[in-house]
Design an enzyme around this catalytic site. Structure first.
Site, PDB file in Angstrom:
ATOM      1  N   TYR A 142       0.824  -1.048  -0.053  1.00  0.00           N
ATOM      2  CA  TYR A 142      -0.044  -0.060   0.139  1.00  0.00           C
ATOM      3  C   TYR A 142       0.661   1.362   0.033  1.00  0.00           C
ATOM      4  O   TYR A 142       0.257   2.376  -0.325  1.00  0.00           O
ATOM      5  CB  TYR A 142      -1.056  -0.007   1.238  1.00  0.00           C
ATOM      6  CG  TYR A 142      -2.217  -1.043   1.083  1.00  0.00           C
ATOM      7  CD1 TYR A 142      -2.059  -1.863   0.154  1.00  0.00           C
ATOM      8  CD2 TYR A 142      -3.022  -1.209   1.971  1.00  0.00           C
ATOM      9  CE1 TYR A 142      -3.278  -2.873   0.094  1.00  0.00           C
ATOM     10  CE2 TYR A 142      -4.132  -1.976   2.129  1.00  0.00           C
ATOM     11  CZ  TYR A 142      -4.111  -2.904   1.015  1.00  0.00           C
ATOM     12  OH  TYR A 142      -4.931  -4.023   0.893  1.00  0.00           O
ATOM     13  N   LYS A 191       2.901 -15.391   2.536  1.00  0.00           N
ATOM     14  CA  LYS A 191       2.976 -16.189   1.282  1.00  0.00           C
ATOM     15  C   LYS A 191       4.331 -16.617   0.966  1.00  0.00           C
ATOM     16  O   LYS A 191       4.777 -16.329   0.004  1.00  0.00           O
ATOM     17  CB  LYS A 191       1.995 -15.458   0.140  1.00  0.00           C
ATOM     18  CG  LYS A 191       1.834 -16.023  -1.146  1.00  0.00           C
ATOM     19  CD  LYS A 191       0.764 -17.286  -0.926  1.00  0.00           C
ATOM     20  CE  LYS A 191       0.746 -17.954  -2.305  1.00  0.00           C
ATOM     21  NZ  LYS A 191      -0.097 -19.013  -2.233  1.00  0.00           N
ATOM     22  N   ASP A 224      -3.483 -17.951   1.738  1.00  0.00           N
ATOM     23  CA  ASP A 224      -4.692 -18.379   0.932  1.00  0.00           C
ATOM     24  C   ASP A 224      -5.348 -19.585   1.972  1.00  0.00           C
ATOM     25  O   ASP A 224      -6.354 -19.826   1.862  1.00  0.00           O
ATOM     26  CB  ASP A 224      -4.104 -19.252  -0.452  1.00  0.00           C
ATOM     27  CG  ASP A 224      -2.954 -19.882  -0.421  1.00  0.00           C
ATOM     28  OD1 ASP A 224      -2.311 -20.117   0.724  1.00  0.00           O
ATOM     29  OD2 ASP A 224      -2.556 -20.614  -1.430  1.00  0.00           O
ATOM     30  N   ASP A 248      -5.542  -6.591   5.888  1.00  0.00           N
ATOM     31  CA  ASP A 248      -6.790  -5.629   5.393  1.00  0.00           C
ATOM     32  C   ASP A 248      -7.787  -6.664   5.039  1.00  0.00           C
ATOM     33  O   ASP A 248      -9.159  -6.543   5.306  1.00  0.00           O
ATOM     34  CB  ASP A 248      -6.335  -4.878   4.153  1.00  0.00           C
ATOM     35  CG  ASP A 248      -7.446  -3.889   3.505  1.00  0.00           C
ATOM     36  OD1 ASP A 248      -8.502  -3.588   4.491  1.00  0.00           O
ATOM     37  OD2 ASP A 248      -7.490  -3.474   2.421  1.00  0.00           O
ATOM     38  N   ASP A 252     -11.648  -8.237   7.117  1.00  0.00           N
ATOM     39  CA  ASP A 252     -12.985  -8.122   6.562  1.00  0.00           C
ATOM     40  C   ASP A 252     -13.516  -9.619   6.579  1.00  0.00           C
ATOM     41  O   ASP A 252     -14.865  -9.550   6.741  1.00  0.00           O
ATOM     42  CB  ASP A 252     -13.164  -7.655   5.154  1.00  0.00           C
ATOM     43  CG  ASP A 252     -13.245  -6.063   4.947  1.00  0.00           C
ATOM     44  OD1 ASP A 252     -12.578  -5.579   5.870  1.00  0.00           O
ATOM     45  OD2 ASP A 252     -13.922  -5.535   3.900  1.00  0.00           O
TER      46      ASP A 252
END
Ligand code: IPM
Ligand code: MN
Length: 358
Positions: A142, A191, A224, A248, A252
């Site tokens: 970001y 990851k 994942d 982020d 959610d």
């Protein structure tokens, strides 16, 4: 004590939900003998409209001069076609960076009264869920280099995920400390099977934890797989530490699993007690101005401010109890409504919570 609080109401439902949180803070002040001054500043789309920039200099100065910052939400369709660096979201990213808030704590908790609101099967949620996501907030993709270029006559764009050791260590410290106070088990999400930045993340988290917190167990989960595990068996997780983008996305998901994103608050801190407190949901332009939003996430964010910036743990607990009591009585905003409960507006919900504080 007296506290100066900068209020960035923002866009969409931002003003309605911050009003609710302010009412609750005023009541807390009356009951516990504190005074608060609230200083409004522009940030996001409203700042673009008024000053041509999502983060005016005056807002940064005002926040830096305050004891803590309460934020509603930013963004909306009106500003969606602006170039990346002029969007409302840029204001939010900018204020986090300007205040040095690298640690974002997002507790996803299932309130017992709302177990029916979870989309998961009863048996997966009946023993409660409390996942505390510790999200790195001012590094990674970001904030990395980005751009557009023409490759073989075709338009292309790029963003960069980059982390240095000190950025990983400082967020690891926050997560390790939190995990040590709880289950002594920390989940680190990356990851590392693909990304070099994740391999450095994993190595650094392990070395840091082994050196400073030998009693702590650190489990690695690939992002994942984590996305799958959160819906498969959310109760298996306690404190989770991860990068900006993964945090982020996963926060959610974790929020939805607990029933409503309208319930979840977050605290962002750096090396001082000046923090930024906000709901994790967005500005919900479709319901803005209708007095139907859920103010609870922002009210709980204000509670986190009292606890994490000002050390007012009793006051924090009083707000949490009040929310619990109002939910137990069956009052619900539209997003958490279920059979046999009573629908109330945003302002009514805030008023009920104010009344429940004693
Ligand atoms: C959040 C939001 C922000 C983020 C956006 C609005 C910049 O999605 O707080 O989760 O990506 O951090
Ligand atoms: Mn988000």
């Amino acid at each position: 004590m007296h506290y100066d609080i900068a209020v960035l109401a923002g866009d969409g439902i931002g003003p309605e939900i911050t009003d609710g949180a302010i009412a609750v803070l005023i009541k807390i002040g009356e009951v516990y003998g504190h005074t608060f001054d609230f200083h409004p500043y522009l940030m996001g789309g409203c700042a673009i409209d008024a000053c041509g920039t999502p983060l005016p200099e005056e807002t940064v100065k005002g926040c830096l001069a305050s004891d803590s910052v309460l934020l509603g939400a930013v963004g909306g369709p009106k500003w969606d076609t602006l170039p990346g660096d002029k969007r409302p979201e840029k204001g939010l990213l900018g204020i986090r960076k300007a205040l040095g808030l690298y640690s974002n704590i997002r507790p996803a908790k299932l309130w017992s009264a709302l177990a029916d609101a979870s989309p998961l099967k009863r048996e997966l949620v009946e023993n409660g869920i409390e996942i505390i996501i510790v999200r790195e907030l001012i590094g990674g993709i970001y904030f990395g280099e980005r751009g557009r270029k023409t490759i073989d006559g075709e338009e292309a764009a790029w963003d960069t995920e980059q982390y240095s050791v000190h950025e990983i260590e400082r967020i690891a410290r926050i997560a390790c400390e939190l995990a040590m106070k709880r289950t002594k088990v920390l989940t680190s999400v990356d990851k590392a099977n693909v990304l070099e930045s994740s391999r450095l993340w994993r190595k650094t988290v392990h070395e840091y934890a082994a050196k400073h917190y030998p009693e702590l167990t650190v489990n690695d989960v690939l992002v994942d797989n984590m996305a799958m595990q959160i819906v498969k068996n959310p109760a298996q997780f306690d404190v989770v530490v991860t990068s900006n983008i993964f945090g982020d996305i996963l926060s959610d998901e974790a929020a939805q699993v607990t029933g409503s994103i309208g319930m979840l608050a977050s605290s962002s801190l750096g090396d001082t007690t000046l923090g930024l407190y906000e709901p994790i949901h967005g500005s919900a332009p479709d319901i803005a101005g209708k007095d139907v939003a859920n103010p609870i996430a922002t009210i709980l964010a204000a509670a986190m401010m009292l606890r994490d910036s000002f050390g007012l743990t009793e006051e924090y607990a009083a707000i949490e109890r009040a929310v619990q009591a109002v939910l137990d009585k069956g009052f619900r905003t539209a997003d958490i409504l279920s059979e046999g409960t009573q629908k109330v507006s945003c302002s009514q919900m805030a008023e009920l919570i104010v009344e429940a504080i004693s």
